[in-house]
Scaffold this active site. Structure first.
Site, PDB file in Angstrom:
ATOM      1  N   ASP A 140     -24.367   5.374  99.467  1.00 40.04           N
ATOM      2  CA  ASP A 140     -24.219   3.945  99.227  1.00 40.04           C
ATOM      3  C   ASP A 140     -22.868   3.476  99.741  1.00 40.04           C
ATOM      4  O   ASP A 140     -21.972   4.272 100.017  1.00 40.04           O
ATOM      5  CB  ASP A 140     -24.472   3.556  97.757  1.00 40.04           C
ATOM      6  CG  ASP A 140     -23.341   3.942  96.798  1.00 40.04           C
ATOM      7  OD1 ASP A 140     -22.191   4.174  97.227  1.00 40.04           O
ATOM      8  OD2 ASP A 140     -23.623   4.007  95.581  1.00 40.04           O
TER       9      ASP A 140
ATOM     10  N   PRO B  96     -25.507   2.395  90.526  1.00 42.40           N
ATOM     11  CA  PRO B  96     -25.019   1.958  89.215  1.00 42.40           C
ATOM     12  C   PRO B  96     -23.865   0.981  89.325  1.00 42.40           C
ATOM     13  O   PRO B  96     -22.887   1.237  90.026  1.00 42.40           O
ATOM     14  CB  PRO B  96     -24.549   3.264  88.571  1.00 42.40           C
ATOM     15  CG  PRO B  96     -24.194   4.145  89.731  1.00 42.40           C
ATOM     16  CD  PRO B  96     -25.163   3.789  90.819  1.00 42.40           C
TER      17      PRO B  96
ATOM     18  N   SER C  27     -25.841   2.059  85.006  1.00 42.88           N
ATOM     19  CA  SER C  27     -24.454   2.473  84.767  1.00 42.88           C
ATOM     20  C   SER C  27     -24.262   2.823  83.301  1.00 42.88           C
ATOM     21  O   SER C  27     -24.796   2.161  82.414  1.00 42.88           O
ATOM     22  CB  SER C  27     -23.504   1.330  85.143  1.00 42.88           C
ATOM     23  OG  SER C  27     -22.212   1.602  84.656  1.00 42.88           O
TER      24      SER C  27
ATOM     25  N   HIS D 145     -17.558   4.687  96.237  1.00 42.93           N
ATOM     26  CA  HIS D 145     -17.540   3.771  95.093  1.00 42.93           C
ATOM     27  C   HIS D 145     -17.391   2.318  95.590  1.00 42.93           C
ATOM     28  O   HIS D 145     -16.740   1.490  94.959  1.00 42.93           O
ATOM     29  CB  HIS D 145     -16.384   4.134  94.153  1.00 42.93           C
ATOM     30  CG  HIS D 145     -16.630   3.898  92.700  1.00 42.93           C
ATOM     31  ND1 HIS D 145     -16.754   4.897  91.780  1.00 42.93           N
ATOM     32  CD2 HIS D 145     -16.767   2.744  91.986  1.00 42.93           C
ATOM     33  CE1 HIS D 145     -16.932   4.385  90.571  1.00 42.93           C
ATOM     34  NE2 HIS D 145     -16.959   3.079  90.671  1.00 42.93           N
TER      35      HIS D 145
HETATM   36  C1  LIG Z   1     -19.056  -4.437  90.137  1.00 44.96           C
HETATM   37  C2  LIG Z   1     -19.263  -2.978  90.403  1.00 44.96           C
HETATM   38  C3  LIG Z   1     -19.347  -2.105  89.340  1.00 44.96           C
HETATM   39  C4  LIG Z   1     -19.554  -0.749  89.569  1.00 44.96           C
HETATM   40  N1  LIG Z   1     -19.705   0.072  88.503  1.00 44.96           N
HETATM   41  C5  LIG Z   1     -19.965   1.378  88.719  1.00 44.96           C
HETATM   42  C6  LIG Z   1     -20.195   2.236  87.622  1.00 44.96           C
HETATM   43  O1  LIG Z   1     -20.199   1.819  86.470  1.00 44.96           O
HETATM   44  N2  LIG Z   1     -20.393   3.539  87.885  1.00 44.96           N
HETATM   45  C7  LIG Z   1     -20.406   4.041  89.167  1.00 44.96           C
HETATM   46  O2  LIG Z   1     -20.595   5.233  89.353  1.00 44.96           O
HETATM   47  N3  LIG Z   1     -20.228   3.239  90.224  1.00 44.96           N
HETATM   48  C8  LIG Z   1     -20.018   1.925  90.029  1.00 44.96           C
HETATM   49  N4  LIG Z   1     -19.850   1.102  91.110  1.00 44.96           N
HETATM   50  C9  LIG Z   1     -20.002   1.630  92.473  1.00 44.96           C
HETATM   51  C10 LIG Z   1     -21.460   1.498  92.949  1.00 44.96           C
HETATM   52  O3  LIG Z   1     -22.289   2.415  92.282  1.00 44.96           O
HETATM   53  C11 LIG Z   1     -21.614   1.776  94.433  1.00 44.96           C
HETATM   54  O4  LIG Z   1     -21.046   3.010  94.753  1.00 44.96           O
HETATM   55  C12 LIG Z   1     -21.023   0.718  95.342  1.00 44.96           C
HETATM   56  O5  LIG Z   1     -21.120  -0.567  94.784  1.00 44.96           O
HETATM   57  C13 LIG Z   1     -21.761   0.736  96.670  1.00 44.96           C
HETATM   58  O6  LIG Z   1     -21.229  -0.142  97.556  1.00 44.96           O
HETATM   59  P1  LIG Z   1     -21.834  -1.609  97.849  1.00 44.96           P
HETATM   60  O7  LIG Z   1     -21.416  -2.459  96.710  1.00 44.96           O
HETATM   61  O8  LIG Z   1     -21.156  -1.950  99.128  1.00 44.96           O
HETATM   62  O9  LIG Z   1     -23.329  -1.510  97.988  1.00 44.96           O
HETATM   63  C14 LIG Z   1     -19.637  -0.255  90.890  1.00 44.96           C
HETATM   64  C15 LIG Z   1     -19.540  -1.146  91.972  1.00 44.96           C
HETATM   65  C16 LIG Z   1     -19.365  -2.499  91.737  1.00 44.96           C
HETATM   66  C17 LIG Z   1     -19.293  -3.434  92.906  1.00 44.96           C
HETATM   67  C1  LIG Z   2     -14.964   1.675  83.109  1.00 45.94           C
HETATM   68  C2  LIG Z   2     -16.025   1.028  83.932  1.00 45.94           C
HETATM   69  C3  LIG Z   2     -15.875   1.359  85.368  1.00 45.94           C
HETATM   70  C4  LIG Z   2     -16.875   0.632  86.179  1.00 45.94           C
HETATM   71  C5  LIG Z   2     -16.784   1.025  87.606  1.00 45.94           C
HETATM   72  O1  LIG Z   2     -17.106   2.115  87.978  1.00 45.94           O
HETATM   73  C6  LIG Z   2     -16.300   0.085  88.582  1.00 45.94           C
HETATM   74  O2  LIG Z   2     -15.911  -1.007  88.193  1.00 45.94           O
HETATM   75  O3  LIG Z   2     -16.274   0.430  89.771  1.00 45.94           O
END
Ligand SMILES: Cc1cc2nc3c(=O)[nH]c(=O)nc-3n(C[C@H](O)[C@H](O)[C@H](O)COP(=O)(O)O)c2cc1C
Ligand SMILES: CCCCC(=O)C(=O)O
Length: 350
Positions: free
Chosen positions: A276, A77, A106, A247
């Site tokens: 991830d 997400p 997400s 994250h």
């Molecule tokens: C721009 C961005 C937005 C994200 N938003 C969310 C989110 O809304 N909810 C969430 O659980 N994780 C969020 N994540 C974390 C991702 O789900 C994931 O854990 C992470 O991007 C994995 O690492 P990678 O980018 O190296 O593949 C976000 C990551 C990025 C880069």
């Molecule tokens: C309030 C949105 C949070 C999104 C998120 O999880 C991120 O940017 O890593």
């Protein structure tokens, strides 16, 4: 230039995106030690291939909570896809459906979950990522929206009792979504302030998970869990799957690389363990499977594809990874993802 790797997609996306959007996506918390560590840890793991196991082809397919998917690579997400492309999560959903894998939408999507489901169509295996909200009625309404959209699992993010310190966003003064973009899943719910109305809940505890477990029949996956002791507790609380993640280095900086947490979590539980963070190549997928992951998720690579070429770009990224995974399986002597065993990886110092 036609990109031939996730890294090349990132370069294209960087050229196309406004600075604040590129930084929001690429960036992480504090000094971004963990952002870098996620990728570096994969480089430290090396493969020890088997040979002469003659096989005509490879089977990349697997199943998750009863749904068949064509490869063990999920779309993790990520918030605000319309920052990357005007079609946003609808484009992503179409690409995920064509690729035949899971889209974890997400909660902070810029297209409502129902419209994401419609765009993906019957072929899409759609899960919903949830930040449990301080107001139970809001959480309940979000779960209902996800169920009504046909989501087949809830992915509850547990690594964000507070938001990480995203220094790049502060420098760019990126605190609100640009005009016209909205956290659509929050629309009309109590406390919806319009922009970025999602709250982080410092009180979040196992009691919240218990309550959610009683609210829905959907499988619950906890995302952002890294410690094996928490994994054991999760099973005791009726959780159906775990997504080992830091994250993407956006929450606790200097947290261990996600891939380095997988083996201990996988050894502690019998439920599916996903991971991830830092997955950029098919060989990374093989390493994660070898360490006990059932499948991996990709976050930023999806947004690089989306920013570079919309729906087609997301599909290109997924198909590049599929090709790389297929080749990596062939070159390590595996006929299927099930044949990837722990003896195929070694850790080196570098
Ligand atoms: C721009 C961005 C937005 C994200 N938003 C969310 C989110 O809304 N909810 C969430 O659980 N994780 C969020 N994540 C974390 C991702 O789900 C994931 O854990 C992470 O991007 C994995 O690492 P990678 O980018 O190296 O593949 C976000 C990551 C990025 C880069
Ligand atoms: C309030 C949105 C949070 C999104 C998120 O999880 C991120 O940017 O890593």
């Amino acid at each position: 230039m036609m990109p031939f790797s996730v890294r090349e997609f990132e370069a294209l996306a960087r050229d196309r995106l406004p600075r604040y959007a590129y930084d929001f996506i690429a960036g992480g918390a504090d000094d971004e030690v963990t952002v870098r560590a996620n990728e570096q840890a994969f480089a430290r793991l090396r493969l020890l291939p088997r040979v002469l196991r003659g096989q005509p082809g490879r089977d990349l397919g697997t199943t998750l909570f009863g749904a068949g998917i064509t490869m063990p690579v999920l779309l993790s997400p990520t918030a605000f896809h319309r920052l990357a492309d005007p079609a946003g999560e609808q484009a992503t959903a179409r690409a995920a459906a064509k690729a035949g894998t899971v889209l974890i939408a997400s909660m902070a999507s810029t297209v409502p979950i129902g419209d994401i489901a419609t765009a993906g169509g019957a072929d899409l295996v759609l899960w919903f990522q949830l930040y449990i909200q301080p107001d139970q009625a809001v959480t309940d309404a979000l779960v209902k929206r996800a169920e009504d959209a046909g989501c087949r699992a809830l992915v509850v993010t547990v690594d964000s009792p507070v938001l990480g310190w995203r220094q790049r966003d502060h420098h760019n003064e990126f605190h609100d979504l640009p005009a016209g973009l909205y956290c659509e899943n929050m629309r009309g719910l109590a406390g919806d302030s319009g922009v970025r109305s999602i709250a982080m809940v410092p009180e979040l505890s196992w009691e919240h998970i218990d309550r959610l477990r009683q609210t829905t029949e959907l499988p619950i996956v906890l995302k952002g869990l890294m410690h094996p002791a928490d994994a054991v507790t999760a099973v005791e609380h009726g959780v159906s799957g775990l997504l080992v993640s830091n994250h993407g280095g956006r929450q606790l900086d200097t947290a261990v690389a996600a891939i380095d947490a997988v083996a201990d979590v996988a050894a502690a539980v019998d439920i599916p363990v996903l991971m991830d963070g830092g997955v950029r190549r098919g060989t990374d997928v093989v390493k994660a499977l070898a360490l006990g992951a059932h499948a991996v998720g990709i976050g930023r690579p999806v947004l690089w594809g989306l920013a570079a070429r919309g729906e087609e770009g997301v599909l290109d990224v997924l198909e590049l990874l599929r090709g790389e995974l297929d080749r990596a399986l062939a070159l390590t002597g595996c006929a299927s993802v099930r044949q990837v065993t722990s003896d195929l990886v070694r850790e080196v110092r570098c």
